[in-house]
Design a protein around this motif. Structure first.
Motif, PDB file in Angstrom:
ATOM      1  N   GLY A  86      18.703  14.514  -8.349  1.00 46.72           N
ATOM      2  CA  GLY A  86      18.201  15.525  -7.418  1.00 46.72           C
ATOM      3  C   GLY A  86      16.683  15.547  -7.361  1.00 46.72           C
ATOM      4  N   ILE A  87      16.042  15.573  -8.542  1.00 48.26           N
ATOM      5  CA  ILE A  87      14.583  15.647  -8.556  1.00 48.26           C
ATOM      6  C   ILE A  87      13.996  14.325  -8.054  1.00 48.26           C
ATOM      7  CG2 ILE A  87      13.944  14.797 -10.872  1.00 48.26           C
ATOM      8  CD1 ILE A  87      12.751  18.089  -9.358  1.00 48.26           C
ATOM      9  N   GLY A  88      14.720  13.220  -8.277  1.00 48.17           N
ATOM     10  CA  GLY A  88      14.274  11.930  -7.740  1.00 48.17           C
ATOM     11  C   GLY A  88      14.243  11.955  -6.226  1.00 48.17           C
ATOM     12  N   ASN A  89      15.260  12.561  -5.628  1.00 43.03           N
ATOM     13  CA  ASN A  89      15.276  12.699  -4.165  1.00 43.03           C
ATOM     14  C   ASN A  89      14.135  13.586  -3.678  1.00 43.03           C
ATOM     15  OD1 ASN A  89      17.450  11.181  -2.945  1.00 43.03           O
ATOM     16  ND2 ASN A  89      18.856  12.440  -4.133  1.00 43.03           N
ATOM     17  N   LEU A  90      13.879  14.675  -4.406  1.00 44.79           N
ATOM     18  CA  LEU A  90      12.783  15.566  -4.003  1.00 44.79           C
ATOM     19  C   LEU A  90      11.430  14.869  -4.121  1.00 44.79           C
ATOM     20  CD1 LEU A  90      13.524  19.143  -5.402  1.00 44.79           C
ATOM     21  CD2 LEU A  90      13.357  18.423  -3.024  1.00 44.79           C
ATOM     22  N   LEU A  91      11.260  14.108  -5.215  1.00 45.10           N
ATOM     23  CA  LEU A  91      10.001  13.368  -5.389  1.00 45.10           C
ATOM     24  C   LEU A  91       9.835  12.332  -4.283  1.00 45.10           C
ATOM     25  CD1 LEU A  91      10.095  12.843  -9.271  1.00 45.10           C
ATOM     26  CD2 LEU A  91       8.403  14.178  -8.004  1.00 45.10           C
ATOM     27  N   GLY A  92      10.948  11.713  -3.896  1.00 48.59           N
ATOM     28  CA  GLY A  92      10.894  10.748  -2.803  1.00 48.59           C
ATOM     29  C   GLY A  92      10.535  11.426  -1.488  1.00 48.59           C
ATOM     30  N   ALA A  93      11.083  12.624  -1.274  1.00 51.41           N
ATOM     31  CA  ALA A  93      10.775  13.369  -0.050  1.00 51.41           C
ATOM     32  C   ALA A  93       9.285  13.739  -0.016  1.00 51.41           C
ATOM     33  CB  ALA A  93      11.635  14.632   0.017  1.00 51.41           C
ATOM     34  N   GLN A  94       8.775  14.171  -1.189  1.00 56.09           N
ATOM     35  CA  GLN A  94       7.360  14.552  -1.251  1.00 56.09           C
ATOM     36  C   GLN A  94       6.456  13.334  -1.027  1.00 56.09           C
ATOM     37  OE1 GLN A  94       4.562  14.348  -3.369  1.00 56.09           O
ATOM     38  NE2 GLN A  94       3.515  16.127  -2.507  1.00 56.09           N
ATOM     39  N   PRO A 126       0.812  -1.237   0.000  1.00 58.13           N
ATOM     40  CA  PRO A 126       0.000   0.000   0.000  1.00 58.13           C
ATOM     41  C   PRO A 126       0.840   1.278   0.000  1.00 58.13           C
ATOM     42  CG  PRO A 126      -0.914  -1.599   1.519  1.00 58.13           C
ATOM     43  CD  PRO A 126       0.386  -2.178   1.051  1.00 58.13           C
ATOM     44  N   LEU A 127       1.994   1.236   0.629  1.00 59.43           N
ATOM     45  CA  LEU A 127       2.838   2.440   0.657  1.00 59.43           C
ATOM     46  C   LEU A 127       3.317   2.817  -0.744  1.00 59.43           C
ATOM     47  CD1 LEU A 127       5.044   1.785   3.821  1.00 59.43           C
ATOM     48  CD2 LEU A 127       3.100   3.336   3.611  1.00 59.43           C
ATOM     49  N   LEU A 128       3.343   1.823  -1.637  1.00 59.35           N
ATOM     50  CA  LEU A 128       3.779   2.092  -3.005  1.00 59.35           C
ATOM     51  C   LEU A 128       2.624   2.525  -3.901  1.00 59.35           C
ATOM     52  CD1 LEU A 128       6.241  -0.918  -3.558  1.00 59.35           C
ATOM     53  CD2 LEU A 128       6.728   1.353  -2.657  1.00 59.35           C
ATOM     54  N   GLN A 129       1.408   2.459  -3.384  1.00 59.67           N
ATOM     55  CA  GLN A 129       0.254   2.857  -4.194  1.00 59.67           C
ATOM     56  C   GLN A 129       0.028   4.359  -4.065  1.00 59.67           C
ATOM     57  OE1 GLN A 129      -3.168   0.184  -3.927  1.00 59.67           O
ATOM     58  NE2 GLN A 129      -1.832  -1.438  -3.182  1.00 59.67           N
ATOM     59  N   ASN A 130       0.929   5.067  -4.694  1.00 56.61           N
ATOM     60  CA  ASN A 130       0.949   6.525  -4.666  1.00 56.61           C
ATOM     61  C   ASN A 130       1.466   6.976  -6.027  1.00 56.61           C
ATOM     62  OD1 ASN A 130       2.681   9.115  -4.266  1.00 56.61           O
ATOM     63  ND2 ASN A 130       1.346   9.093  -2.487  1.00 56.61           N
ATOM     64  N   PRO A 131       0.971   8.109  -6.559  1.00 51.71           N
ATOM     65  CA  PRO A 131       1.481   8.577  -7.861  1.00 51.71           C
ATOM     66  C   PRO A 131       3.004   8.719  -7.901  1.00 51.71           C
ATOM     67  CG  PRO A 131      -0.468   9.806  -7.242  1.00 51.71           C
ATOM     68  CD  PRO A 131      -0.140   8.928  -6.066  1.00 51.71           C
ATOM     69  N   GLY A 132       3.604   8.920  -6.720  1.00 51.74           N
ATOM     70  CA  GLY A 132       5.070   9.004  -6.665  1.00 51.74           C
ATOM     71  C   GLY A 132       5.750   7.751  -7.189  1.00 51.74           C
ATOM     72  N   MET A 133       5.058   6.614  -7.104  1.00 48.59           N
ATOM     73  CA  MET A 133       5.617   5.364  -7.590  1.00 48.59           C
ATOM     74  C   MET A 133       5.915   5.423  -9.079  1.00 48.59           C
ATOM     75  SD  MET A 133       6.529   2.323  -6.794  1.00 48.59           S
ATOM     76  CE  MET A 133       6.835   0.742  -7.600  1.00 48.59           C
ATOM     77  N   LEU A 134       5.133   6.247  -9.778  1.00 45.00           N
ATOM     78  CA  LEU A 134       5.297   6.361 -11.228  1.00 45.00           C
ATOM     79  C   LEU A 134       6.537   7.183 -11.594  1.00 45.00           C
ATOM     80  CD1 LEU A 134       3.519   5.275 -13.546  1.00 45.00           C
ATOM     81  CD2 LEU A 134       2.488   7.543 -13.701  1.00 45.00           C
ATOM     82  N   PHE A 135       6.951   8.097 -10.704  1.00 44.49           N
ATOM     83  CA  PHE A 135       8.013   9.039 -11.063  1.00 44.49           C
ATOM     84  C   PHE A 135       9.286   8.894 -10.221  1.00 44.49           C
ATOM     85  CE2 PHE A 135       3.828  11.065 -11.736  1.00 44.49           C
ATOM     86  CZ  PHE A 135       3.861  11.150 -13.116  1.00 44.49           C
ATOM     87  N   HIS A 136       9.133   8.680  -8.904  1.00 46.94           N
ATOM     88  CA  HIS A 136      10.307   8.704  -8.021  1.00 46.94           C
ATOM     89  C   HIS A 136      11.344   7.622  -8.356  1.00 46.94           C
ATOM     90  CE1 HIS A 136      12.788   8.438  -4.470  1.00 46.94           C
ATOM     91  NE2 HIS A 136      12.184   7.344  -4.049  1.00 46.94           N
ATOM     92  N   PRO A 137      10.973   6.322  -8.397  1.00 44.43           N
ATOM     93  CA  PRO A 137      12.019   5.322  -8.699  1.00 44.43           C
ATOM     94  C   PRO A 137      12.645   5.501 -10.086  1.00 44.43           C
ATOM     95  CG  PRO A 137      10.090   4.283  -7.698  1.00 44.43           C
ATOM     96  CD  PRO A 137       9.698   5.682  -8.046  1.00 44.43           C
ATOM     97  N   PRO A 138      11.837   5.725 -11.152  1.00 43.73           N
ATOM     98  CA  PRO A 138      12.493   5.917 -12.458  1.00 43.73           C
ATOM     99  C   PRO A 138      13.438   7.123 -12.486  1.00 43.73           C
ATOM    100  CG  PRO A 138      10.167   5.458 -12.761  1.00 43.73           C
ATOM    101  CD  PRO A 138      10.369   5.683 -11.297  1.00 43.73           C
ATOM    102  N   ALA A 139      13.033   8.212 -11.801  1.00 40.69           N
ATOM    103  CA  ALA A 139      13.902   9.401 -11.792  1.00 40.69           C
ATOM    104  C   ALA A 139      15.248   9.081 -11.150  1.00 40.69           C
ATOM    105  CB  ALA A 139      13.213  10.544 -11.034  1.00 40.69           C
ATOM    106  N   LEU A 140      15.205   8.375 -10.017  1.00 40.77           N
ATOM    107  CA  LEU A 140      16.465   8.010  -9.359  1.00 40.77           C
ATOM    108  C   LEU A 140      17.296   7.071 -10.244  1.00 40.77           C
ATOM    109  CD1 LEU A 140      15.685   7.396  -5.582  1.00 40.77           C
ATOM    110  CD2 LEU A 140      16.919   9.300  -6.615  1.00 40.77           C
ATOM    111  N   TYR A 141      16.630   6.126 -10.877  1.00 41.22           N
ATOM    112  CA  TYR A 141      17.358   5.183 -11.726  1.00 41.22           C
ATOM    113  C   TYR A 141      17.970   5.885 -12.926  1.00 41.22           C
ATOM    114  CZ  TYR A 141      16.301   0.947  -9.202  1.00 41.22           C
ATOM    115  OH  TYR A 141      16.280  -0.024  -8.244  1.00 41.22           O
TER     116      TYR A 141
END
Length: 659
Positions: free
Chosen positions: A218-226, A161-176
């Motif tokens: 950098g933006i991946g970290n910010l998306l993760g923080a958000q 459930p913690l991964l069921q967030n729109p951030g899942m679509l952007f945060h991991p790919p951005a970091l990768y």
């Protein structure tokens, strides 16, 4: 379809090994047909990995629970919006994403350099294909996403459930993208060391790749923080978790590299230092992958505890360090700088100091991150280092960094006179001192926060004055109106003024982070009709409701918000009970404005209708996310094509062909 995906993986493994070996052999023997064959193999691996990745996505979309990976991370009730990013929810898929991105970037680099950098490219391809082969070996032999179960379950276990967030679509790919992207400048650096082509071509060729990777990290970290802020329900956005630290460290060293290469471009200095920085940055990206997969450190982000994978990644890190620093040691004589520092009051010195601060911050974070491992090895007790350590060590370092952010751009290359210092810093200093006076008069006496706000005013003033001077010159000399002069100023020097906008973004993020010093927290148990006051807000518990949806059961509370005797709105903090999950998950609700966030968590409830809440006032936090938007704007400006740079590089490539 899944069989095609698996066969594509195996074929890609063979093809990547071929490309890595024969690209190197072809260059050594100066056999163009062998090099071309290796390049074709690299492109084939991109096609094969794309096919494999599409096959896995197809399996998720079509509920192919015969695959162990799909059954573990999706279910029939999981919306399509989350079934696609479930691709990278676990270890197996994320490794495939890593290597797929690497194949994409390699293909792009090959197309970009089809007619240039022909001395470097065979080695670049060989290095990138070796990395691809390494990851594919792990995927095929240890962590296969196409592994089948002995039976087909009727439904999957579902996505955390913690991964069921729109951030899942952007945060991991951005970091990768950030992690994998740094492989490109690293490969060019190693190719330059192998060939002895150690001028600034490899730096200029990979400048946009470096900025691209740095931005996404950098933006991946910010998306993760958000994401953490809205999803984890603890009222914070950064916990100095080992995996967070692992993605922050290469961003810090990458920032140092981005500044340091300017000295090499302008003054032909710091060649060895730049090599060290890009090697360390790339190794830290692998270190991040090691932390996530080895499970040697406790983290909410860790995929699994796998000592085998941990040992393999550790082996890769050691191999890269020995190979890269061995090459560097061998080439140290021809890397010697032609120029020396002429004055301590010069941009070169300020950039060097900036580098030392960034590396110091990265080292402090690395020390705190691996300290549990060191303590366990020495004292047989794993001592965890928490946020107080990181805050105590990094806050003074970052404040110095903030000051240098305002200082560096205004100091001239080679040397700066006291007259120029006075000219550039008089007004920013006066305005900053005025600012601190107002801050004190407002009753703000927090030391670090006061320093941070003062330095932020100083830096913003220096940036505004830089734009003002440039616009005024264009207005006077070109007779342009001020608006046209402003845009032309940026268009004619995207790197410089885009850089100022990025600096402005950093200041905004600093301001947002500084607001945490004034965070207010309160807890209360309320019955319907009860009210509570926190700062100038009054919250009244109005209603409770519960209802099912397709994949969860929702428990919802409604609170009305009052401010200055006027209704300000409603907040509805909730708890979700997912199918296949025993634990309820918190869904916070936030009332946000530029001054502060009112952040409410539904902590629990009892049968008599009493609900427990946690309330937070989070000052200035919106400026962190605004800083991310400004960072994006600044990076886009920097990365846009530049005619002067293109002409310079074409001339360099032409000279390289002649020599």
């Amino acid at each position: 379809m899944t069989q095609i995906g698996y066969l594509s993986l195996i074929t890609a493994l063979i093809v990547s090994a071929y490309a890595s070996i024969f690209s190197f052999v072809g260059k050594k023997r100066e056999k163009e047909e062998i090099i071309v064959s290796a390049e074709n193999a690299a492109l084939a691996s991109f096609i094969l990995l794309t096919l494999s990745s599409i096959s896995l996505i197809y399996a998720f979309i079509n509920y192919d629970f015969k695959l162990e990976y799909v059954a573990s991370y999706s279910s029939r009730t999981l919306p399509l919006f989350y079934r696609i990013p479930a691709f990278w929810a676990g270890q197996k898929g994320s490794l495939l994403l890593w290597v797929w991105l690497l194949s994409i970037f390699t293909a792009i680099v090959m197309i970009q350099n089809k007619k240039q950098n022909r001395q470097l490219m065979p080695y670049v391809i060989s290095i990138l294909m070796f990395l691809e082969f390494f990851f594919l070996s792990i995927i095929v032999f240890i962590s296969n996403p196409f592994e089948k179960l002995s039976f087909t379950p009727p439904d999957g276990q579902g996505l955390n459930p913690l991964l069921q967030n729109p951030g899942m679509l952007f945060h991991p790919p951005a970091l990768y993208i950030g992690y994998v992207g740094f492989a490109i400048p690293f490969a060019f650096a190693i190719a330059a060391l192998i060939t002895g082509k150690l001028d600034d071509i490899w730096i200029r060729t990979t400048r946009r790749w470096t900025i691209f990777s740095w931005y996404f990290l950098g933006i991946g970290n910010l998306l993760g923080a958000q994401w953490a802020y809205v999803e984890l329900g603890w009222g914070g956005y950064w916990a100095w978790d080992p995996v967070e630290n692992a993605s922050f460290m290469p961003w810090l060293t990458g920032t140092a590299f981005l500044h340091s290469v300017m000295i090499q471009e302008k003054r032909d200095m710091l060649k060895i230092w730049n090599m060290i920085l890009i090697i360390i940055t790339f190794v830290l990206t692998i270190f991040g992958t090691f932390i996530v997969r080895s499970g040697v450190l406790s983290s909410v982000h860790t995929f699994a505890q796998s000592p085998i994978l941990g040992s393999i990644f550790l082996g890769l890190i050691v191999t890269i360090l020995i190979f890269a620093f061995g090459l560097l040691f061998n080439r140290q004589k021809i890397l010697k700088s032609k120029n020396e520092l002429e004055s301590i009051l010069s941009r070169e010195s300020s950039f060097l100091f900036n580098n030392l601060i960034l590396i110091g911050a990265a080292f402090a974070i690395l020390w705190g991150t691996i300290f549990p491992l060191i303590s366990e090895a020495v004292r047989k007790v794993k001592i965890t280092v928490g946020p107080p350590f990181f805050n105590r060590v990094t806050i003074p370092i970052f404040l110095v960094l903030l000051f240098i952010t305002g200082l560096c751009p205004l100091i001239a290359w080679r040397r700066t006179t006291l007259k120029n210092l006075k000219k550039f810093f008089l007004y920013p200093t006066i305005i900053a001192l005025t600012g601190i006076s107002i801050i004190i008069l407002l009753g703000i006496h927090h030391l670090y926060a006061s320093v941070s706000f003062t330095l932020s005013i100083f830096v913003v003033t220096t940036i505004i004055l830089e734009f003002y001077r440039g616009v005024r010159v264009r207005h006077d000399m070109k007779k342009e109106n001020y608006l046209k002069a402003f845009f032309n100023l940026i268009e004619r020097n995207k790197r410089r003024y885009g850089g100022y906008i990025v600096h402005l973004a950093m200041v905004l993020i600093f301001i947002g982070v500084t607001g945490s010093a004034f965070k207010v927290e309160k807890e209360a148990s309320l019955k319907k009709g009860d009210s509570i006051r926190i700062k100038e807000y009054t919250l009244k518990y109005e209603d409770f409701s519960s209802y099912p949806t397709a994949n969860k059961y929702i428990l919802s509370t409604t609170l009305s918000i009052w401010k200055n005797n006027k209704k300000f709105g409603f907040l509805t903090p909730e708890k979700y009970l997912y199918k296949n999950e025993e634990q309820a998950h918190t869904e916070v609700d936030i009332l946000s404005n530029l001054k502060e966030d009112l952040y409410v968590i539904l902590a629990g409830f009892t049968e008599d209708g009493t609900a427990s809440f946690k309330f937070f006032i989070e000052p200035l936090i919106a400026w962190i996310w605004i800083g991310g938007i400004v960072l994006t704007i600044g990076t886009i400006i920097i990365i846009l094509p530049d005619k002067r740079e293109k002409r310079y590089l074409q001339e360099k490539y032409r000279q390289a062909i002649i020599t």
